[in-house]
Scaffold this active site. Structure first.
Site, PDB file in Angstrom:
ATOM      1  N   LYS A  35      26.272 -80.400  12.893  1.00  0.00           N
ATOM      2  CA  LYS A  35      27.571 -80.075  13.506  1.00  0.00           C
ATOM      3  C   LYS A  35      27.584 -80.569  14.956  1.00  0.00           C
ATOM      4  CE  LYS A  35      25.815 -75.487  14.569  1.00  0.00           C
ATOM      5  NZ  LYS A  35      26.141 -74.108  14.882  1.00  0.00           N
ATOM      6  N   TYR A 265      30.460 -83.722  48.094  1.00  0.00           N
ATOM      7  CA  TYR A 265      31.542 -82.745  48.242  1.00  0.00           C
ATOM      8  C   TYR A 265      30.968 -81.425  48.745  1.00  0.00           C
ATOM      9  CZ  TYR A 265      34.747 -85.680  45.536  1.00  0.00           C
ATOM     10  OH  TYR A 265      35.540 -86.689  45.095  1.00  0.00           O
TER      11      TYR A 265
END
Ligand SMILES: Cc1ncc(COP(=O)(O)O)c(C=O)c1O
Length: 397
Positions: A35, A265
């Site tokens: 999955k 940042y």
């Protein structure tokens, strides 16, 4: 357009891991859980490698994940690990997927889908999932017998199997696994006493196969371990797994910052001395956690573990190479390959002072694993490998 960053998947490692797990599974069949695009590794190539190495089943979470495997020409049994939504049963039937069921209305919908899709002679095997203590999905134990009896009476539907899922198999010292197994056994006996054949029975995930091999029963549902990652650090030494995924990126820029400068940042990391940095052209949009550097994560450059510094940005991240005064620093240039997850050969005569963690492989390679990043990020390696986005091209060895 070439992307100078990639996820590389070693399918021989998947084959090795599947072989290793089958050898521990005491004769049970192996179901390869693919999955979430094979936990980020690529569902179809991993499924093929796993089947080639002896897996007999595949498992996915979604009907569309099953469809992708069928479209690739894979014909082996595919188990849906949770109950599909009521409006997708007909698709599941047409695709020949094996649904999991734990609601009564789903049973009726499954019967109708099989009749409509397959006519009067249709037969569709489903698995019933019981909740033995994890309390996520599954029917209560007290409902199992009535549900199985109802299923028995429903012509097109056949009971292919009964299963449950373990909540703490990765922590072998915890008592709840034995309690869950005991409840599962009681449930199966209840069925058998009512003359109902449960079909194949299964409980084991990767952790159970490794730490509780007696749980193997008829089938083991292995996900994380087929990708070469131990379900928890405590299980690493118990099994010979080879990580299938490496993640690499080419240095796109190098720079020197001065003592007192801060980077990125928020200017979250300030340097005390003049320092060399490398920039990698990958960021959180590729699946590198934004706080990897601020929490202490590392990557490999020139065979040395180097700290990620500042916050990871959407497309780029910064890595500290060391103080400019360090004449023994392993040099790093634009275009050099960084390994975010994986291993690199240690250079001869390595100076380790700038290396944040002790060298551990002892075989001339140093590595950073998905489990290392998970430890730093206070999560599990599953989330790290699933996190590499479609923007990172997958390459197969
Ligand atoms: C029902 C079920 N079985 C098996 C697995 C595979 O677990 P693991 O990746 O720990 O082997 C999962 C994964 O979440 C699951 O939901």
């Amino acid at each position: 357009v070439p992307r100078h960053a990639r996820v590389v998947v070693d399918l021989d490692a998947v084959s090795h891991n599947v072989g290793e797990l089958i050898a521990r599974a005491r004769g049970a069949q192996l179901c390869a859980v693919v999955k979430a695009d094979g936990y980020g590794h690529g569902a179809v190539p991993v499924a093929r490698a796993a089947l080639g190495a002896g897996a007999k089943w595949l498992a996915v979470a979604l009907v569309e994940e099953g469809a992708q495997l069928r479209e690739a020409g894979i014909t082996e049994p595919i188990l849906l690990l949770s109950e599909p939504s009521l409006d997708s049963f007909r698709d599941a039937f047409d695709l020949g997927l094996t649904p999991t069921i734990y609601h009564r209305d789903a049973l009726a919908v499954a019967a109708r889908a099989a009749q409509e899709g397959g006519g009067r002679s249709a037969r569709w095997a489903v698995h019933l999932k019981v909740d033995t203590g994890m309390h996520r999905v599954g029917m209560p134990l007290t409902d199992l017998r009535d549900m199985a009896a109802e299923l028995y009476a429903s012509d097109p539907i056949v009971l292919g199997g009964v299963f449950t899922h373990l909540a703490v198999a990765d922590a072998p010292q915890r008592p709840e696994t034995a309690e869950q197994l005991e409840r599962f056994e009681v449930a199966l006996n209840m069925l058998r006493d009512a003359g109902i054949d449960p079909g194949i029975t299964h409980v084991a995930n990767s952790a159970a196969v490794i730490a509780h091999p007696a749980t193997a029963l008829d089938l083991v549902r292995c996900g994380i371990s087929i990708y070469g990652i131990a379900p928890s650090p405590g299980l690493e030494a118990m099994v010979d797994l080879r990580p299938a995924m490496s993640v690499t990126a080419e240095v796109s820029h190098t720079l020197t910052v001065s003592a007192g400068d801060a980077i990125g940042y928020g200017l979250t990391h300030r340097f005390d001395v003049d320092t060399r940095l490398a920039v990698l052209p990958v960021g959180y949009a590729d699946g590198v956690p934004r706080n990897l550097g601020t929490l202490g994560g590392e990557v490999l450059l020139g065979g040395v573990r180097r700290p990620v510094r500042g916050v990871v940005t959407m497309d780029q991240m910064m890595v500290e190479l060391g103080p400019v005064t360090d004449a023994t620093m392993v040099p790093v240039h634009r275009g050099d390959e960084a390994v975010l997850i994986g291993s690199q050969p240690v250079p001869a005569g390595l100076h380790t002072e700038g290396d944040c963690s002790p060298e551990r492989s002892g075989r001339g390679f140093t590595s950073v694993t998905a489990s290392d990043w998970a430890a730093v990020m206070n999560t599990i390696p599953y989330e790290i490998v699933c996190g590499f986005s479609a923007r990172m091209p997958r390459e197969y060895l």
